[in-house]
Design an enzyme around this catalytic site. Structure first.
Site, mmCIF file in Angstrom:
data_model
loop_
_atom_site.group_PDB
_atom_site.id
_atom_site.type_symbol
_atom_site.label_atom_id
_atom_site.label_comp_id
_atom_site.label_asym_id
_atom_site.label_seq_id
_atom_site.Cartn_x
_atom_site.Cartn_y
_atom_site.Cartn_z
ATOM 1 N N SER A 21 0.856 -1.194 0.000
ATOM 2 C CA SER A 21 0.000 0.000 0.000
ATOM 3 C C SER A 21 0.891 1.243 0.000
ATOM 4 O O SER A 21 2.109 1.142 0.164
ATOM 5 C CB SER A 21 -0.885 0.002 1.245
ATOM 6 O OG SER A 21 -0.075 0.151 2.398
ATOM 7 N N ASP B 51 -1.319 -1.502 -3.832
ATOM 8 C CA ASP B 51 -2.643 -1.599 -3.218
ATOM 9 C C ASP B 51 -3.145 -0.181 -2.897
ATOM 10 O O ASP B 51 -2.409 0.635 -2.350
ATOM 11 C CB ASP B 51 -2.500 -2.436 -1.930
ATOM 12 C CG ASP B 51 -3.829 -2.843 -1.319
ATOM 13 O OD1 ASP B 51 -4.817 -2.936 -2.070
ATOM 14 O OD2 ASP B 51 -3.859 -3.089 -0.096
ATOM 15 N N ASP C 136 -7.464 3.769 -6.558
ATOM 16 C CA ASP C 136 -8.588 3.832 -5.634
ATOM 17 C C ASP C 136 -9.224 5.218 -5.675
ATOM 18 O O ASP C 136 -8.773 6.146 -5.020
ATOM 19 C CB ASP C 136 -8.115 3.483 -4.218
ATOM 20 C CG ASP C 136 -9.246 3.563 -3.205
ATOM 21 O OD1 ASP C 136 -10.384 3.882 -3.599
ATOM 22 O OD2 ASP C 136 -8.981 3.306 -2.018
HETATM 23 ZN ZN LIG Z 1 -8.307 -2.839 0.386
#
Ligand SMILES: [Zn+2]
Length: 298
Positions: free
Chosen positions: A47, A79, A101
């Site tokens: 991440s 991520d 995202d």
């Molecule tokens: Zn997630």
């Protein structure tokens, strides 16, 4: 061997590929040890918070170096990429896929942001995962309320953006407190989104927190009150409906901490950190082996 993430998810067909978050050498090594033993594909993901902790490119180079000469198929995935500079760096540094995202944005803005990232990534030959709806809970810098995916929106979103994989919000959440009451995963949504989009689907917040792990964590002194996860049988049903990539971070965190605590408590005179870290790695291997075997075998 580091491979294109598309290849791993295509290899899966009707199986589930585990994706585990890493941010240091110990967790990476534990996962790779198990994958080399089982020879099952696995996705190593980092991440934005993980990159920050692990020193960015230093961590990426560590992963790439460690995977040289390995036999199992691995992918390296970013991520929850929200920062465009981090996304650009990940593409440049050799990640084999990235997640964009934009789930915190309204639908149209998520669509635009995702389109822009897909454009950049595809030009570099890198596949993209996007999130639709909002997966609730807290993990690293990501926190929010849950909003389930709308399958009609998912169809439009995938065709307009050209994303390669989709993470639809179907009822799971990030962190160690996944469900307030009964767990509710909307299998019907998974199936409909899978049919309408035709892309491999990703399940976030898919740690299981199996009973044996919570019992051992509790015995070592971890406060596990109220912690819960998604049982393996539920994950297997999700795979049957179209999930191909199953993300887990919480399971590994609990395992690592349990191993460390056990060792620290049992060996107060040991000041060699490697002894304690080795125990943490042993525990990560247990949960990683269990998940990979259960989810890869239909
Ligand atoms: Zn997630």
């Amino acid at each position: 061997m580091l491979c294109d993430t598309r290849l791993l998810l295509n290899m899966a067909k009707d199986r589930g590929v585990c994706a585990f978050n890493i941010y240091n050498f110990e967790i990476l090594k534990a996962i790779v040890d198990v994958a080399e033993e089982l020879l099952i594909p696995v996705i190593i993901q980092v991440s934005e918070g993980g990159l920050e902790y692990g020193g960015g490119l230093s961590l990426v180079n560590l992963v790439k170096t460690h995977l040289k000469g390995t036999k199992a198929p691995y992918a390296l995935h970013l991520d929850h990429g929200r920062d465009i500079d981090v996304i650009r760096s990940a593409i440049k540094w050799g990640f084999t896929s990235i997640m964009v995202d934009g789930s915190h944005l309204p639908f149209e803005e998520n669509l635009k942001f995702t389109q822009m990232v897909v454009d950049i990534a595809h030009r570099a030959g890198i596949p993209v995962e996007a999130e639709l709806g909002t997966i609730g809970g807290t993990e690293d810098k990501i926190t929010g309320d849950m909003h389930l995916v709308d399958p009609a929106e998912a169809e439009i979103f995938v065709s307009k953006t050209g994303v390669d994989f989709l993470a639809p919000a179907v009822g799971t959440s990030h962190g160690a407190f996944k469900f307030k009451g009964k767990q509710e995963i909307r299998f019907d949504l998974i199936e409909e989104v899978s049919k309408r989009t035709g892309v491999p689907l990703v399940l976030h917040g898919a740690s299981s927190l199996p009973g044996w792990l919570l019992d051992e964590a509790k015995r070592s002194g971890v406060d596990v009150e109220g912690m819960n996860g998604v049982p393996y049988e539920v994950l297997k049903e999700a795979v049957r409906r179209g999930i191909r990539k199953l993300n887990a971070d919480t399971d590994l965190r609990i395992a690592f901490i349990t191993g460390l605590r056990n060792s620290l408590i049992e060996n107060p005179g040991v000041i060699d950190p490697r002894k304690h870290l080795n125990r943490g790695m042993e525990w990560i291997k247990r949960i990683v082996r269990e998940r990979m075997e259960i989810l890869w075998n239909p």
